[in-house]
Scaffold this active site. Structure first.
Site, short mmCIF file in Angstrom:
data_model
loop_
_atom_site.label_atom_id
_atom_site.label_comp_id
_atom_site.label_asym_id
_atom_site.label_seq_id
_atom_site.Cartn_x
_atom_site.Cartn_y
_atom_site.Cartn_z
N ASP A 313 0.82 -1.23 0.00
CA ASP A 313 0.00 0.00 0.00
C ASP A 313 0.84 1.27 0.00
OD1 ASP A 313 -2.31 -1.48 0.00
OD2 ASP A 313 -2.68 -1.28 2.15
N ARG A 344 -1.66 0.66 -10.12
CA ARG A 344 -0.80 1.68 -9.49
C ARG A 344 0.58 1.79 -10.15
NH1 ARG A 344 -2.84 0.87 -3.22
NH2 ARG A 344 -4.68 2.19 -3.46
C1 S3P Z 1 -5.58 -5.24 3.24
C2 S3P Z 1 -4.78 -6.07 2.51
C3 S3P Z 1 -4.08 -5.63 1.30
C4 S3P Z 1 -4.04 -4.12 1.20
C5 S3P Z 1 -5.37 -3.48 1.49
C6 S3P Z 1 -5.81 -3.84 2.90
C7 S3P Z 1 -6.22 -5.79 4.44
O1 S3P Z 1 -4.78 -6.13 0.17
O2 S3P Z 1 -3.59 -3.72 -0.07
O3 S3P Z 1 -5.28 -2.07 1.40
O4 S3P Z 1 -6.75 -5.01 5.26
O5 S3P Z 1 -6.21 -7.01 4.61
P1 S3P Z 1 -4.52 -7.61 -0.41
O6 S3P Z 1 -5.03 -8.58 0.57
O7 S3P Z 1 -5.30 -7.65 -1.70
O8 S3P Z 1 -3.05 -7.69 -0.63
#
Ligand code: S3P
Length: 426
Positions: A313, A344
Protein backbone atom coordinates in the site's frame (compact mmCIF):
# COMPACT_ATOMS: atom_id res chain seq x y z
CA UNK A 1 -12.78 18.27 -6.96
CA UNK A 2 -9.24 19.51 -7.09
CA UNK A 3 -6.60 20.59 -4.57
CA UNK A 4 -3.67 22.84 -5.36
CA UNK A 5 -0.53 21.98 -3.43
CA UNK A 6 2.00 24.78 -2.99
CA UNK A 7 5.67 23.93 -2.49
CA UNK A 8 6.55 23.85 1.23
CA UNK A 9 9.84 24.20 3.05
CA UNK A 10 9.00 22.00 6.05
CA UNK A 11 6.31 20.14 7.98
CA UNK A 12 5.97 20.84 11.67
CA UNK A 13 3.71 19.87 14.53
CA UNK A 14 2.09 16.92 16.12
CA UNK A 15 -0.85 15.01 14.64
CA UNK A 16 -3.12 12.05 15.29
CA UNK A 17 -4.16 9.97 12.34
CA UNK A 18 -7.53 8.35 11.72
CA UNK A 19 -7.97 4.79 12.95
CA UNK A 20 -6.25 2.06 10.97
CA UNK A 21 -8.39 1.02 8.01
CA UNK A 22 -7.48 -2.68 8.11
CA UNK A 23 -8.13 -3.00 11.84
CA UNK A 24 -11.39 -0.99 11.69
CA UNK A 25 -12.85 -3.34 9.05
CA UNK A 26 -11.92 -6.38 11.11
CA UNK A 27 -13.25 -5.05 14.41
CA UNK A 28 -16.56 -4.10 12.77
CA UNK A 29 -16.97 -7.47 11.03
CA UNK A 30 -16.01 -9.53 14.08
CA UNK A 31 -18.25 -7.38 16.30
CA UNK A 32 -21.14 -8.06 13.93
CA UNK A 33 -20.88 -11.81 14.61
CA UNK A 34 -19.97 -11.57 18.30
CA UNK A 35 -22.47 -11.99 21.09
CA UNK A 36 -23.31 -8.59 22.61
CA UNK A 37 -22.42 -4.95 22.10
CA UNK A 38 -18.87 -4.12 20.98
CA UNK A 39 -17.64 -0.55 21.33
CA UNK A 40 -14.98 0.53 18.83
CA UNK A 41 -13.21 3.85 19.48
CA UNK A 42 -11.16 5.80 16.93
CA UNK A 43 -12.92 3.89 14.12
CA UNK A 44 -11.53 4.87 10.71
CA UNK A 45 -13.24 7.94 9.27
CA UNK A 46 -12.59 6.64 5.75
CA UNK A 47 -15.45 5.82 3.38
CA UNK A 48 -14.23 2.21 3.01
CA UNK A 49 -14.78 1.39 6.68
CA UNK A 50 -18.18 3.07 6.51
CA UNK A 51 -19.04 0.76 3.62
CA UNK A 52 -18.40 -2.14 5.99
CA UNK A 53 -20.73 -0.61 8.59
CA UNK A 54 -23.38 -0.09 5.88
CA UNK A 55 -23.18 -3.76 4.85
CA UNK A 56 -23.41 -4.93 8.44
CA UNK A 57 -26.53 -2.78 8.91
CA UNK A 58 -28.06 -4.20 5.73
CA UNK A 59 -27.53 -7.62 7.33
CA UNK A 60 -29.81 -6.51 10.17
CA UNK A 61 -27.13 -5.74 12.76
CA UNK A 62 -27.79 -2.47 14.64
CA UNK A 63 -24.84 -0.08 14.43
CA UNK A 64 -24.70 3.19 16.38
CA UNK A 65 -22.23 5.79 15.20
CA UNK A 66 -21.20 8.87 17.15
CA UNK A 67 -18.18 10.68 15.74
CA UNK A 68 -15.42 8.09 15.69
CA UNK A 69 -17.09 5.77 18.17
CA UNK A 70 -19.07 2.83 16.87
CA UNK A 71 -21.29 0.43 18.81
CA UNK A 72 -22.13 -2.81 17.03
CA UNK A 73 -24.94 -4.95 18.45
CA UNK A 74 -23.75 -8.41 17.44
CA UNK A 75 -26.07 -11.41 17.57
CA UNK A 76 -23.62 -14.25 17.16
CA UNK A 77 -22.26 -16.07 14.13
CA UNK A 78 -25.70 -16.79 12.75
CA UNK A 79 -27.34 -13.53 13.76
CA UNK A 80 -27.46 -11.91 10.31
CA UNK A 81 -30.83 -11.48 8.62
CA UNK A 82 -31.15 -12.29 4.91
CA UNK A 83 -30.47 -8.90 3.28
CA UNK A 84 -33.43 -7.23 1.58
CA UNK A 85 -31.10 -5.33 -0.74
CA UNK A 86 -27.61 -5.53 -2.26
CA UNK A 87 -24.66 -5.12 0.08
CA UNK A 88 -22.72 -2.12 -1.21
CA UNK A 89 -18.97 -2.38 -0.62
CA UNK A 90 -18.32 0.93 -2.43
CA UNK A 91 -14.61 1.18 -3.26
CA UNK A 92 -13.56 -1.34 -0.63
CA UNK A 93 -11.79 -4.57 -1.57
CA UNK A 94 -11.45 -5.44 2.13
CA UNK A 95 -15.21 -5.19 2.65
CA UNK A 96 -16.21 -7.36 -0.28
CA UNK A 97 -13.50 -9.99 0.14
CA UNK A 98 -13.52 -10.39 3.92
CA UNK A 99 -17.29 -10.15 4.41
CA UNK A 100 -17.74 -12.84 1.74
CA UNK A 101 -16.14 -15.28 4.17
CA UNK A 102 -18.84 -14.65 6.77
CA UNK A 103 -21.61 -14.71 4.15
CA UNK A 104 -20.49 -18.02 2.61
CA UNK A 105 -21.58 -19.90 5.73
CA UNK A 106 -25.03 -18.32 6.14
CA UNK A 107 -28.28 -20.01 5.18
CA UNK A 108 -29.26 -17.26 2.73
CA UNK A 109 -28.16 -15.69 -0.52
CA UNK A 110 -26.55 -12.26 -0.61
CA UNK A 111 -25.34 -10.05 -3.44
CA UNK A 112 -22.32 -7.78 -3.02
CA UNK A 113 -21.79 -4.81 -5.31
CA UNK A 114 -19.17 -2.08 -5.58
CA UNK A 115 -18.25 1.08 -7.44
CA UNK A 116 -16.68 1.13 -10.88
CA UNK A 117 -13.14 0.52 -9.59
CA UNK A 118 -14.15 -2.36 -7.29
CA UNK A 119 -16.21 -3.86 -10.12
CA UNK A 120 -12.97 -4.36 -12.05
CA UNK A 121 -11.05 -6.11 -9.25
CA UNK A 122 -10.46 -9.89 -9.22
CA UNK A 123 -12.66 -12.03 -7.00
CA UNK A 124 -11.64 -15.56 -8.08
CA UNK A 125 -9.06 -15.45 -5.32
CA UNK A 126 -11.86 -15.66 -2.72
CA UNK A 127 -14.35 -17.60 -4.86
CA UNK A 128 -12.06 -20.61 -5.22
CA UNK A 129 -11.53 -21.36 -1.50
CA UNK A 130 -15.13 -20.50 -0.56
CA UNK A 131 -16.43 -22.82 -3.29
CA UNK A 132 -14.12 -25.55 -2.03
CA UNK A 133 -15.71 -25.04 1.39
CA UNK A 134 -19.16 -25.59 -0.12
CA UNK A 135 -20.58 -22.15 -0.98
CA UNK A 136 -21.81 -21.39 -4.50
CA UNK A 137 -20.75 -18.03 -5.93
CA UNK A 138 -21.79 -16.33 -9.14
CA UNK A 139 -19.70 -13.41 -10.34
CA UNK A 140 -19.88 -11.13 -13.38
CA UNK A 141 -17.85 -12.80 -16.14
CA UNK A 142 -17.00 -15.46 -13.58
CA UNK A 143 -14.60 -13.18 -11.72
CA UNK A 144 -15.75 -9.61 -11.05
CA UNK A 145 -18.32 -7.97 -8.75
CA UNK A 146 -21.26 -8.02 -8.40
CA UNK A 147 -20.94 -11.38 -6.69
CA UNK A 148 -23.86 -13.45 -5.52
CA UNK A 149 -23.07 -15.75 -2.62
CA UNK A 150 -25.30 -18.74 -1.99
CA UNK A 151 -24.43 -19.65 1.57
CA UNK A 152 -24.12 -23.28 2.66
CA UNK A 153 -23.05 -25.47 5.55
CA UNK A 154 -19.29 -25.11 5.10
CA UNK A 155 -16.63 -27.78 5.18
CA UNK A 156 -13.28 -26.88 6.76
CA UNK A 157 -10.40 -26.36 4.35
CA UNK A 158 -6.61 -26.44 4.27
CA UNK A 159 -5.85 -23.77 1.70
CA UNK A 160 -2.51 -22.66 0.22
CA UNK A 161 -3.02 -19.19 -1.26
CA UNK A 162 -1.39 -18.65 -4.67
CA UNK A 163 -1.02 -14.87 -4.00
CA UNK A 164 0.04 -13.27 -0.73
CA UNK A 165 -3.16 -11.47 0.30
CA UNK A 166 -4.33 -10.63 3.80
CA UNK A 167 -7.83 -10.10 2.46
CA UNK A 168 -7.97 -13.66 1.09
CA UNK A 169 -6.40 -15.12 4.24
CA UNK A 170 -8.97 -13.26 6.34
CA UNK A 171 -11.85 -14.32 4.11
CA UNK A 172 -10.96 -18.00 4.54
CA UNK A 173 -10.38 -17.70 8.30
CA UNK A 174 -13.74 -15.93 8.72
CA UNK A 175 -15.46 -18.66 6.71
CA UNK A 176 -13.59 -21.15 8.92
CA UNK A 177 -15.38 -19.74 11.98
CA UNK A 178 -18.61 -21.12 10.53
CA UNK A 179 -17.25 -24.44 9.24
CA UNK A 180 -17.33 -27.59 11.34
CA UNK A 181 -13.67 -28.40 12.09
CA UNK A 182 -10.24 -26.90 11.53
CA UNK A 183 -9.56 -24.48 8.67
CA UNK A 184 -5.96 -23.57 7.82
CA UNK A 185 -4.62 -20.91 5.46
CA UNK A 186 -1.06 -20.97 4.17
CA UNK A 187 0.53 -17.88 2.63
CA UNK A 188 3.43 -17.62 0.15
CA UNK A 189 4.74 -14.46 1.88
CA UNK A 190 3.91 -12.91 5.24
CA UNK A 191 0.86 -10.63 5.14
CA UNK A 192 -0.69 -8.43 7.81
CA UNK A 193 -2.04 -10.52 10.69
CA UNK A 194 -4.69 -8.17 12.10
CA UNK A 195 -7.40 -10.80 11.64
CA UNK A 196 -5.53 -13.37 13.71
CA UNK A 197 -4.80 -10.75 16.42
CA UNK A 198 -8.40 -9.45 16.44
CA UNK A 199 -9.92 -12.95 16.52
CA UNK A 200 -7.91 -13.70 19.66
CA UNK A 201 -9.17 -10.43 21.19
CA UNK A 202 -12.73 -11.60 20.55
CA UNK A 203 -11.94 -14.84 22.38
CA UNK A 204 -11.34 -17.18 19.43
CA UNK A 205 -8.42 -19.59 19.60
CA UNK A 206 -6.15 -19.06 16.58
CA UNK A 207 -3.19 -21.32 16.03
CA UNK A 208 -0.43 -19.91 13.85
CA UNK A 209 3.14 -20.50 12.79
CA UNK A 210 5.51 -19.35 10.06
CA UNK A 211 3.29 -18.80 7.03
CA UNK A 212 0.06 -20.40 8.33
CA UNK A 213 -2.91 -19.77 10.60
CA UNK A 214 -5.81 -22.02 11.69
CA UNK A 215 -9.19 -21.59 13.35
CA UNK A 216 -11.62 -24.28 14.48
CA UNK A 217 -15.33 -23.81 13.98
CA UNK A 218 -17.98 -23.35 14.92
CA UNK A 219 -16.50 -20.53 17.00
CA UNK A 220 -18.06 -18.14 19.48
CA UNK A 221 -16.99 -14.49 19.64
CA UNK A 222 -17.44 -12.31 22.72
CA UNK A 223 -18.21 -8.58 22.45
CA UNK A 224 -15.35 -6.25 23.41
CA UNK A 225 -14.37 -2.60 24.11
CA UNK A 226 -11.68 -1.70 21.58
CA UNK A 227 -9.65 1.29 20.40
CA UNK A 228 -8.20 1.36 16.88
CA UNK A 229 -4.59 2.60 16.57
CA UNK A 230 -3.68 5.33 14.06
CA UNK A 231 -3.21 4.15 10.48
CA UNK A 232 0.44 3.48 9.59
CA UNK A 233 -0.36 3.47 5.86
CA UNK A 234 -1.82 6.98 6.23
CA UNK A 235 1.22 7.95 8.32
CA UNK A 236 3.41 6.93 5.36
CA UNK A 237 2.43 10.08 3.42
CA UNK A 238 3.55 12.35 6.24
CA UNK A 239 6.67 10.33 7.02
CA UNK A 240 7.83 10.65 3.42
CA UNK A 241 6.76 14.30 3.11
CA UNK A 242 8.58 15.32 6.29
CA UNK A 243 11.68 13.40 5.20
CA UNK A 244 11.69 15.20 1.84
CA UNK A 245 11.52 18.71 3.34
CA UNK A 246 14.80 19.52 5.10
CA UNK A 247 13.64 21.60 8.09
CA UNK A 248 10.80 19.28 9.11
CA UNK A 249 10.10 17.91 12.55
CA UNK A 250 6.80 16.10 12.83
CA UNK A 251 5.31 13.85 15.50
CA UNK A 252 2.64 11.27 14.64
CA UNK A 253 0.87 10.10 17.78
CA UNK A 254 -0.64 6.71 18.52
CA UNK A 255 0.30 4.93 15.29
CA UNK A 256 -0.23 1.17 14.90
CA UNK A 257 3.13 -0.61 14.61
CA UNK A 258 2.13 -4.22 14.07
CA UNK A 259 5.30 -6.07 12.96
CA UNK A 260 3.54 -7.26 9.78
CA UNK A 261 3.05 -3.59 8.79
CA UNK A 262 6.14 -2.00 10.33
CA UNK A 263 8.41 -3.15 7.51
CA UNK A 264 7.64 0.37 6.34
CA UNK A 265 9.59 1.87 9.25
CA UNK A 266 12.56 -0.45 8.66
CA UNK A 267 12.53 0.38 4.96
CA UNK A 268 12.40 4.14 5.60
CA UNK A 269 15.21 3.96 8.14
CA UNK A 270 17.34 1.97 5.68
CA UNK A 271 16.50 4.56 3.01
CA UNK A 272 17.95 7.27 5.23
CA UNK A 273 14.83 8.69 6.91
CA UNK A 274 15.40 9.91 10.47
CA UNK A 275 12.58 8.30 12.44
CA UNK A 276 12.40 7.73 16.17
CA UNK A 277 9.79 5.60 17.91
CA UNK A 278 9.11 7.59 21.07
CA UNK A 279 6.84 5.35 23.05
CA UNK A 280 5.40 1.92 22.44
CA UNK A 281 2.52 0.12 24.15
CA UNK A 282 0.38 -2.95 23.45
CA UNK A 283 -3.33 -2.34 22.86
CA UNK A 284 -5.57 -5.32 22.19
CA UNK A 285 -2.61 -7.32 20.89
CA UNK A 286 -1.45 -4.51 18.56
CA UNK A 287 1.68 -2.42 19.29
CA UNK A 288 1.02 1.33 19.18
CA UNK A 289 3.61 4.12 19.35
CA UNK A 290 4.45 7.75 18.62
CA UNK A 291 6.75 8.45 15.69
CA UNK A 292 9.01 11.47 15.25
CA UNK A 293 10.38 12.17 11.78
CA UNK A 294 12.84 14.79 10.58
CA UNK A 295 13.97 16.13 7.21
CA UNK A 296 16.55 13.65 5.95
CA UNK A 297 19.19 12.90 3.34
CA UNK A 298 17.64 10.06 1.35
CA UNK A 299 19.55 7.09 -0.07
CA UNK A 300 16.74 5.19 -1.87
CA UNK A 301 16.29 1.43 -1.93
CA UNK A 302 15.02 -1.81 -3.46
CA UNK A 303 11.63 -3.40 -2.76
CA UNK A 304 11.34 -7.03 -3.86
CA UNK A 305 10.16 -10.50 -2.80
CA UNK A 306 8.39 -10.58 0.58
CA UNK A 307 9.02 -6.87 1.11
CA UNK A 308 6.83 -6.08 -1.91
CA UNK A 309 3.86 -7.76 -0.18
CA UNK A 310 4.64 -6.05 3.13
CA UNK A 311 4.82 -2.55 1.58
CA UNK A 312 2.18 -2.95 -1.11
CA UNK A 313 0.00 0.00 0.00
CA UNK A 314 2.93 2.35 0.56
CA UNK A 315 4.69 1.83 -2.78
CA UNK A 316 3.04 4.85 -4.50
CA UNK A 317 4.42 7.30 -1.93
CA UNK A 318 7.76 5.46 -1.81
CA UNK A 319 8.07 6.12 -5.55
CA UNK A 320 8.06 9.83 -4.67
CA UNK A 321 10.79 9.27 -2.09
CA UNK A 322 12.77 7.32 -4.70
CA UNK A 323 12.80 10.15 -7.23
CA UNK A 324 14.17 12.59 -4.64
CA UNK A 325 16.72 10.14 -3.20
CA UNK A 326 20.36 9.69 -4.20
CA UNK A 327 20.04 6.17 -5.62
CA UNK A 328 16.38 5.94 -6.64
CA UNK A 329 13.87 3.16 -6.05
CA UNK A 330 13.58 -0.26 -7.68
CA UNK A 331 10.33 -2.20 -7.18
CA UNK A 332 10.03 -5.87 -8.29
CA UNK A 333 7.66 -8.78 -7.51
CA UNK A 334 4.78 -6.33 -7.06
CA UNK A 335 2.36 -7.33 -9.85
CA UNK A 336 -0.41 -6.98 -7.23
CA UNK A 337 -0.06 -3.21 -7.73
CA UNK A 338 -1.85 -3.69 -11.03
CA UNK A 339 -5.07 -4.90 -9.35
CA UNK A 340 -5.43 -2.31 -6.59
CA UNK A 341 -7.95 0.58 -6.68
CA UNK A 342 -6.14 1.55 -9.90
CA UNK A 343 -3.27 -0.07 -11.77
CA UNK A 344 -0.80 1.68 -9.49
CA UNK A 345 2.20 1.01 -11.72
CA UNK A 346 0.49 2.91 -14.53
CA UNK A 347 -1.04 5.69 -12.43
CA UNK A 348 2.23 6.37 -10.57
CA UNK A 349 4.16 6.40 -13.86
CA UNK A 350 1.68 8.66 -15.61
CA UNK A 351 1.67 11.27 -12.86
CA UNK A 352 5.44 11.17 -12.31
CA UNK A 353 6.05 11.74 -16.03
CA UNK A 354 3.62 14.68 -15.92
CA UNK A 355 5.82 16.17 -13.23
CA UNK A 356 8.94 15.73 -15.38
CA UNK A 357 10.18 12.68 -13.46
CA UNK A 358 11.56 9.67 -15.34
CA UNK A 359 10.32 6.16 -14.50
CA UNK A 360 10.68 2.81 -16.27
CA UNK A 361 7.87 0.35 -15.71
CA UNK A 362 7.74 -3.45 -15.85
CA UNK A 363 4.94 -6.01 -15.49
CA UNK A 364 5.65 -6.39 -11.78
CA UNK A 365 7.20 -3.07 -10.73
CA UNK A 366 9.21 -0.05 -11.80
CA UNK A 367 12.49 1.81 -11.51
CA UNK A 368 12.58 5.47 -10.55
CA UNK A 369 16.12 6.84 -10.87
CA UNK A 370 17.27 9.14 -8.06
CA UNK A 371 18.33 12.81 -7.95
CA UNK A 372 15.29 14.01 -9.87
CA UNK A 373 13.18 17.06 -9.17
CA UNK A 374 9.42 17.48 -9.39
CA UNK A 375 7.98 20.17 -11.66
CA UNK A 376 4.70 21.93 -11.01
CA UNK A 377 1.98 20.18 -13.05
CA UNK A 378 -1.58 18.89 -13.07
CA UNK A 379 -1.91 15.27 -12.01
CA UNK A 380 -4.91 13.01 -11.43
CA UNK A 381 -5.91 10.68 -8.60
CA UNK A 382 -7.70 8.44 -11.14
CA UNK A 383 -10.15 7.92 -8.25
CA UNK A 384 -7.47 6.21 -6.13
CA UNK A 385 -6.99 7.53 -2.58
CA UNK A 386 -3.35 6.55 -2.28
CA UNK A 387 -2.48 8.12 -5.65
CA UNK A 388 -4.14 11.42 -4.60
CA UNK A 389 -2.16 11.55 -1.35
CA UNK A 390 1.16 10.35 -2.80
CA UNK A 391 1.11 13.14 -5.37
CA UNK A 392 0.20 15.72 -2.74
CA UNK A 393 3.52 14.73 -1.14
CA UNK A 394 5.30 15.20 -4.47
CA UNK A 395 3.62 18.61 -4.74
CA UNK A 396 5.08 19.79 -1.43
CA UNK A 397 8.57 19.08 -2.77
CA UNK A 398 7.92 20.44 -6.28
CA UNK A 399 9.30 23.55 -7.95
CA UNK A 400 5.81 25.00 -8.53
CA UNK A 401 2.16 24.42 -7.64
CA UNK A 402 0.73 20.96 -8.30
CA UNK A 403 -2.98 20.58 -9.04
CA UNK A 404 -4.49 17.25 -8.01
CA UNK A 405 -7.64 16.45 -9.94
CA UNK A 406 -10.00 14.02 -8.24
CA UNK A 407 -8.64 14.95 -4.81
CA UNK A 408 -11.86 13.76 -3.13
CA UNK A 409 -10.60 10.19 -3.58
CA UNK A 410 -8.49 10.66 -0.42
CA UNK A 411 -11.66 10.33 1.65
CA UNK A 412 -11.74 6.59 0.92
CA UNK A 413 -9.21 6.18 3.73
CA UNK A 414 -8.43 9.67 5.06
CA UNK A 415 -11.08 12.41 4.70
CA UNK A 416 -9.06 14.81 6.90
CA UNK A 417 -5.90 14.46 4.78
CA UNK A 418 -6.05 17.86 3.05
CA UNK A 419 -6.84 19.86 6.17
CA UNK A 420 -4.17 18.01 8.17
CA UNK A 421 -1.64 18.76 5.45
CA UNK A 422 -2.55 22.47 5.49
CA UNK A 423 -2.15 22.58 9.29
CA UNK A 424 1.36 21.13 9.31
CA UNK A 425 2.68 22.75 6.11
CA UNK A 426 1.93 26.21 7.53
C1 S3P B 1 -5.58 -5.24 3.24
C2 S3P B 1 -4.78 -6.07 2.51
C3 S3P B 1 -4.08 -5.63 1.30
C4 S3P B 1 -4.04 -4.12 1.20
C5 S3P B 1 -5.37 -3.48 1.49
C6 S3P B 1 -5.81 -3.84 2.90
C7 S3P B 1 -6.22 -5.79 4.44
O1 S3P B 1 -4.78 -6.13 0.17
O2 S3P B 1 -3.59 -3.72 -0.07
O3 S3P B 1 -5.28 -2.07 1.40
O4 S3P B 1 -6.75 -5.01 5.26
O5 S3P B 1 -6.21 -7.01 4.61
P1 S3P B 1 -4.52 -7.61 -0.41
O6 S3P B 1 -5.03 -8.58 0.57
O7 S3P B 1 -5.30 -7.65 -1.70
O8 S3P B 1 -3.05 -7.69 -0.63
Amino acid sequence: MQEIIQPASRLQGSIRLPGDKSISHRYAMLASVADGVTTIRNYSSGADCHSTLGCVRTLGIPVELEGREVKVHGRGLRGYAAPAQDLDAGNSGSTIRMLSGLLAGQCFTSRLIGDESLSRRPMQRIMKPLEEMGAAIVARDGKFPPIEIHGAALRPLDYAMPVASAQVKSCVLLAGLLAEGRTTVREPAKTRDHTEVALREFGVEVESGAGWASVTGPARLEARELTVPGDLSSAAFFLVAAALLPGSELVLEGVGLNPTRAALIDFLVAAGVQIAILDIQMKHGEPVGDLRVRGSRLKGGVIEKGLAAALIDEIPVLAILGAASDEGLIVKDAAELRVKETDRIDTVAHNLRNMGVAIETAADGFHVPGKQSFQGATVNSYGDHRIAMAFAVAGLAAGGPVTIEGSEAASVSFPEFWSTLRDIAG
